[in-house]
Design an enzyme around this catalytic site. Structure first.
Site, short mmCIF file in Angstrom:
data_model
loop_
_atom_site.label_atom_id
_atom_site.label_comp_id
_atom_site.label_asym_id
_atom_site.label_seq_id
_atom_site.Cartn_x
_atom_site.Cartn_y
_atom_site.Cartn_z
CB CYS A 56 -16.15 3.68 29.33
SG CYS A 56 -18.01 4.25 28.96
CD GLU A 57 -11.10 1.10 26.18
OE1 GLU A 57 -9.87 1.25 26.25
OE2 GLU A 57 -11.74 -0.02 25.87
CE1 TYR A 84 -7.07 -0.85 5.50
CE2 TYR A 84 -6.14 1.04 5.10
CZ TYR A 84 -6.43 -0.17 4.95
OH TYR A 84 -5.79 -0.85 3.86
NE ARG A 88 -4.93 4.31 9.91
CZ ARG A 88 -3.89 5.24 10.05
NH1 ARG A 88 -4.45 6.43 10.06
NH2 ARG A 88 -2.77 4.89 9.68
N GLY A 125 0.84 -1.21 -0.05
CA GLY A 125 0.01 0.04 0.02
C GLY A 125 0.87 1.18 -0.08
N GLY A 184 -5.25 0.86 -1.77
CA GLY A 184 -6.47 0.99 -0.88
C GLY A 184 -6.65 2.26 -0.47
NE ARG A 185 -2.56 3.10 4.26
CZ ARG A 185 -2.75 3.06 5.42
NH1 ARG A 185 -3.14 3.65 6.43
NH2 ARG A 185 -2.65 1.49 5.94
C1 LIG Z 1 -4.22 -4.00 2.91
C2 LIG Z 1 -3.60 -4.41 1.69
C3 LIG Z 1 -3.57 -3.65 0.63
C4 LIG Z 1 -3.81 -2.19 0.41
O1 LIG Z 1 -3.07 -1.57 1.53
P1 LIG Z 1 -3.10 -0.04 1.66
O2 LIG Z 1 -2.13 0.35 2.53
O3 LIG Z 1 -4.68 0.27 2.03
O4 LIG Z 1 -3.03 0.77 0.17
C5 LIG Z 1 -3.04 -4.26 -0.70
N1 LIG Z 1 -3.03 -5.64 -0.63
C6 LIG Z 1 -3.07 -6.33 0.16
C7 LIG Z 1 -3.18 -7.93 0.08
C8 LIG Z 1 -3.52 -5.87 1.33
O5 LIG Z 1 -3.64 -6.58 2.44
#
Ligand SMILES: *Cc1c(COP(=O)(O)O)cnc(C)c1O
Length: 424
Positions: A352-353, A382, A321, A244, A283-284
């Protein structure tokens, strides 16, 4: 501290005529009034542009969106419309993708411990391929084939021994890992040999993933070269170089663009003589900075000589996070996005933490008061997906904004939703 850096905000963020924050042509104050707080606000144009940048860098159907970063029907459809494949890591993620109208042939199944049922579902639905993670999984695929399941198209997940510079919980490429077949100890070669001999599967490629939130473009180049050296003699048609790409969460951080990432990864592959089609799995970097979370300030406590606490109406249930990884965020007021931030406070939630912290030491403008709308940017990845109902707090809604229109895509949970599964 300077005003929040505009580069952390969604592309369409502006200061409106009244001096307040506007995203996608919608005023943050109006969104909070209509949908309540906390609320996740996503700039739809920003999401689409990041998908388009990734496709421009790597090609159509070469970018596999990692749905675990943020998944709902609207996001699944958006990524599919923009020509991305979807990475799903559980039966649940696969179910949501399929129910949202994404064809199985656009889904890729991941996971280090896929159950027999998850594999069966993926094979019968006809996913594009399965990233196989272990010898036990090879056994399960062979068993399912013997029971009449279709032949699987597989990539093998290889652990290349690269230690990416990221948080240890999200570094995945090192030898000491629960993921994949180890390259150095020969497991990778043994898995390739076995998959090639097996009638239950067609080995179409290799996969590696070095970790999440990786900032050094060169880490990807390094992994690409190691994988290329192993993959080249095998002559397989596909190679996935996961990992990522990092994103900037706080002032002063700088991450490579999706375009730059493409240059480094594809450049390293070219130099290493890779002829396979190269896939990546962001993803991110697609979703994180597309969204902000809006909270309402509820309680302010000053402890002289120690610190000021500002409590908002969400917390670790909508953004775990900071608690999980010690991640940093910025904050500002929706009514004054351009204000200097000379004050300091700890932004906490309503759980409550004592550990329920959103920002350990936030820079804020002077004069924050109860009822103010507080904004945390870069919460698109996330947050919603790792959210929980801790303390039976209903999960916040998700709103997509674009061209002055706000579209509710995930409604806020109700108290009734909290008891949906209670049967006793
Ligand atoms: C989590 C993950 C991603 C994406 O990670 P990011 O940091 O959100 O871009 C890609 N491939 C696999 C196999 C993952 O587990």
């Amino acid at each position: 501290m300077a005003p929040v850096s505009w580069s952390l905000l969604p592309d369409s963020a502006r200061i409106d005529a009244g001096g307040g924050l506007e995203i996608g042509g919608c005023s943050a104050a109006a969104l909070a009034a209509e949908f309540g707080t906390p609320v996740f606000v996503y700039d739809e144009g920003h999401l689409r542009r990041r998908c388009q940048e990734a496709v421009a860098a790597f090609g159509r159907e070469r970018v596999v969106y990692a749905t675990k970063a943020f998944l709902c029907a609207a996001m699944a459809r958006l990524a599919h419309e923009e020509g991305l494949l979807l990475d799903v890591a559980t039966g649940g993620e696969l179910f949501v993708a399929l129910r949202s109208g994404v064809p199985a042939t656009s889904c890729v199944l991941h996971g280090n411990n896929k159950s027999l049922d998850e594999l069966k579902m993926a094979l019968h639905e006809g996913v594009r391929h399965i990233n196989v993670d272990s010898f036990d999984e090879l056994d399960r695929i062979e068993y399912l084939y013997s029971q009449g399941a279709p032949r699987a198209r597989v990539q093998l997940r290889i652990t290349p021994g690269v230690h990416a510079h990221t948080h240890e919980y999200i570094a995945t490429g090192q030898d000491d890992s629960k993921f994949g077949f180890n390259l150095a100890n020969g497991d990778a070669q043994r898995a390739v040999d076995r998959a090639r001999r097996s009638g239950a599967m067609e080995l179409v490629g290799l996969h590696c993933h070095i970790g999440s939130n990786v900032f050094a473009a060169e880490s990807f180049g390094h992994a690409a070269r190691l994988m290329a050296a192993f993959a080249a003699p095998l002559g397989l048609p596909e190679l996935t170089l996961g990992g990522g790409l990092g994103v900037a969460y706080v002032q002063g951080e700088e991450a490579p663009s999706l375009g730059r990432w493409g240059e480094v990864v594809l450049g390293a592959c070219r130099e290493a003589g890779v002829e396979a089609a190269v896939f990546v799995e962001p993803g991110r970097s697609i979703v994180a900075s597309a969204a902000v979370t809006l909270y309402t300030v509820g309680t302010i406590k000053d402890i002289p000589g120690i610190r000021r606490y500002i409590a908002v109406d969400g917390g670790m249930s909508d953004n775990p996070r900071p608690v999980l990884y010690g991640s940093g965020y910025e904050a500002f007021l929706a009514r004054a996005p351009g204000a200097e931030r000379p004050a300091r406070a700890r932004i906490v939630g309503k759980h409550c933490e004592s550990g329920d912290v959103l920002i350990f030491d936030a820079a804020l403008p002077e004069g924050v008061k109860v009822g103010d709308l507080l904004v945390t940017p870069v919460t698109g990845a996330y947050g919603h997906s790792m959210g929980s109902n801790y303390n039976k707090v209903p999960r916040p809604p998700v709103v997509f904004v674009r061209g002055g229109q706000a579209r509710l895509v995930v409604r806020r949970e109700t108290y009734e939703d909290l008891m949906r599964c209670d049967v006793g």
